[in-house]
Design a protein around this motif. Structure first.
Motif, PDB file in Angstrom:
ATOM      1  N   LYS A 146       0.666  -1.068   0.212  1.00  0.00           N
ATOM      2  CA  LYS A 146       0.070   0.011  -0.144  1.00  0.00           C
ATOM      3  C   LYS A 146       0.912   1.151   0.075  1.00  0.00           C
ATOM      4  O   LYS A 146       1.935   1.076   0.599  1.00  0.00           O
ATOM      5  N   PRO A 147       0.420   2.406  -0.675  1.00  0.00           N
ATOM      6  CA  PRO A 147      -0.874   2.384  -0.967  1.00  0.00           C
ATOM      7  C   PRO A 147      -0.972   1.793  -2.578  1.00  0.00           C
ATOM      8  O   PRO A 147      -0.028   1.492  -3.363  1.00  0.00           O
ATOM      9  N   GLU A 148      -2.342   1.548  -3.047  1.00  0.00           N
ATOM     10  CA  GLU A 148      -2.554   1.017  -4.066  1.00  0.00           C
ATOM     11  C   GLU A 148      -2.954   2.260  -5.231  1.00  0.00           C
ATOM     12  O   GLU A 148      -3.684   3.198  -4.782  1.00  0.00           O
ATOM     13  N   VAL A 149      -2.208   2.525  -6.244  1.00  0.00           N
ATOM     14  CA  VAL A 149      -2.543   3.417  -7.207  1.00  0.00           C
ATOM     15  C   VAL A 149      -3.386   2.672  -8.297  1.00  0.00           C
ATOM     16  O   VAL A 149      -2.859   1.934  -9.276  1.00  0.00           O
ATOM     17  N   THR A 169      -4.875  11.034  -7.362  1.00  0.00           N
ATOM     18  CA  THR A 169      -3.893  10.226  -8.009  1.00  0.00           C
ATOM     19  C   THR A 169      -2.501  10.773  -7.990  1.00  0.00           C
ATOM     20  O   THR A 169      -1.817   9.827  -7.443  1.00  0.00           O
ATOM     21  N   GLU A 171      -1.443  12.448  -5.201  1.00  0.00           N
ATOM     22  CA  GLU A 171      -1.041  12.233  -3.894  1.00  0.00           C
ATOM     23  C   GLU A 171      -0.753  10.752  -3.582  1.00  0.00           C
ATOM     24  O   GLU A 171       0.397  10.169  -2.887  1.00  0.00           O
ATOM     25  N   LEU A 172      -1.456   9.783  -4.096  1.00  0.00           N
ATOM     26  CA  LEU A 172      -1.325   8.235  -4.018  1.00  0.00           C
ATOM     27  C   LEU A 172      -0.032   8.060  -4.793  1.00  0.00           C
ATOM     28  O   LEU A 172       0.602   7.220  -4.188  1.00  0.00           O
ATOM     29  N   ASP A 175       2.806   8.903  -2.554  1.00  0.00           N
ATOM     30  CA  ASP A 175       3.011   8.026  -1.358  1.00  0.00           C
ATOM     31  C   ASP A 175       3.611   6.684  -1.848  1.00  0.00           C
ATOM     32  O   ASP A 175       4.462   6.137  -1.091  1.00  0.00           O
ATOM     33  N   LEU A 176       3.181   6.276  -2.945  1.00  0.00           N
ATOM     34  CA  LEU A 176       3.535   4.989  -3.282  1.00  0.00           C
ATOM     35  C   LEU A 176       5.090   4.933  -3.819  1.00  0.00           C
ATOM     36  O   LEU A 176       5.806   4.179  -3.302  1.00  0.00           O
ATOM     37  N   VAL A 179       7.080   4.744  -0.412  1.00  0.00           N
ATOM     38  CA  VAL A 179       7.330   3.707   0.233  1.00  0.00           C
ATOM     39  C   VAL A 179       8.077   2.734  -0.632  1.00  0.00           C
ATOM     40  O   VAL A 179       9.068   2.108  -0.001  1.00  0.00           O
TER      41      VAL A 179
END
Length: 191
Positions: A146-149, A169, A171-172, A175-176, A179
């Motif tokens: 996670k996160p999943e995009v 999208t 922001e995700l 974040d991806l 990670v």
């Protein structure tokens, strides 16, 4: 700023692919990762076990294996075809998931990998990403959970020039990548 190198693969060969556009957005919002988009997927021939040895592999395959081995991590954007990943992407992964001779090592073994995808449907690339995650269970890769995009209704998330404009999208995606960077750092600390 990190100096982590990430090889990015798009499972779509289409010139105006939203998945390739996601990878260009990843370069823009990289958070310090050095992301290189691989453009040789079209050149990878169908997998042939008879040619899957260091001295017989086609040049495009040897190059992909070398680039994956050299990269600190992978970023893979996949569309969804028939509830799964595209054949060209599966084919490339078949070529890089083996070491029959036990000489070279396995390029995907414990490799940090992040997955994302775009599709024009309501479910985006959900099933394709699940199928791709299953492939990486076999290769014992370190996949970001996670996160999943999942850029569903992808035609609404990009402008006419192919730029990602959907804030959620973006922001995700950021974040991806953050990670993925942590996974890379952990992998390098274990080396």
């Amino acid at each position: 700023m990190s100096n982590h190198t990430v090889l990015a693969l798009s499972g779509s060969l289409r010139a105006d692919s939203h998945n390739t556009a996601l990878l260009r957005a990843a370069q823009k919002y990289s958070g310090g990762l050095d992301i290189e988009i691989y453009d040789g997927l079209r050149e990878i021939p169908p997998y042939d076990r008879d040619f899957d040895t260091p001295d017989r592999r086609p040049g495009a395959v040897a190059d992909l294996r070398r680039r994956i081995t050299a990269a600190d991590g992978l970023l893979i954007a996949t569309p969804e075809y028939n509830y799964s990943i595209p054949g060209v992407l599966e084919n490339a992964l078949d070529w890089v998931s083996t070491d029959w001779t036990k000489i070279e090592g396995l390029p995907l073994l414990r490799k940090p990998i992040a997955i994302l995808g775009a599709a024009p449907t309501q479910f985006g690339s959900v099933r394709a990403q699940l199928a791709l995650r299953q492939v990486f269970v076999w290769t014992n890769s370190d996949v970001v959970a996670k996160p999943e995009v999942i850029a569903f209704r992808s035609h609404e998330r990009f402008d006419d020039a192919g730029n990602l404009v959907d804030e959620a999208t973006i922001e995700l995606l950021e974040d991806l990548l953050a990670v993925l960077s942590v996974k890379i750092e952990r992998a390098q600390g274990q080396s």
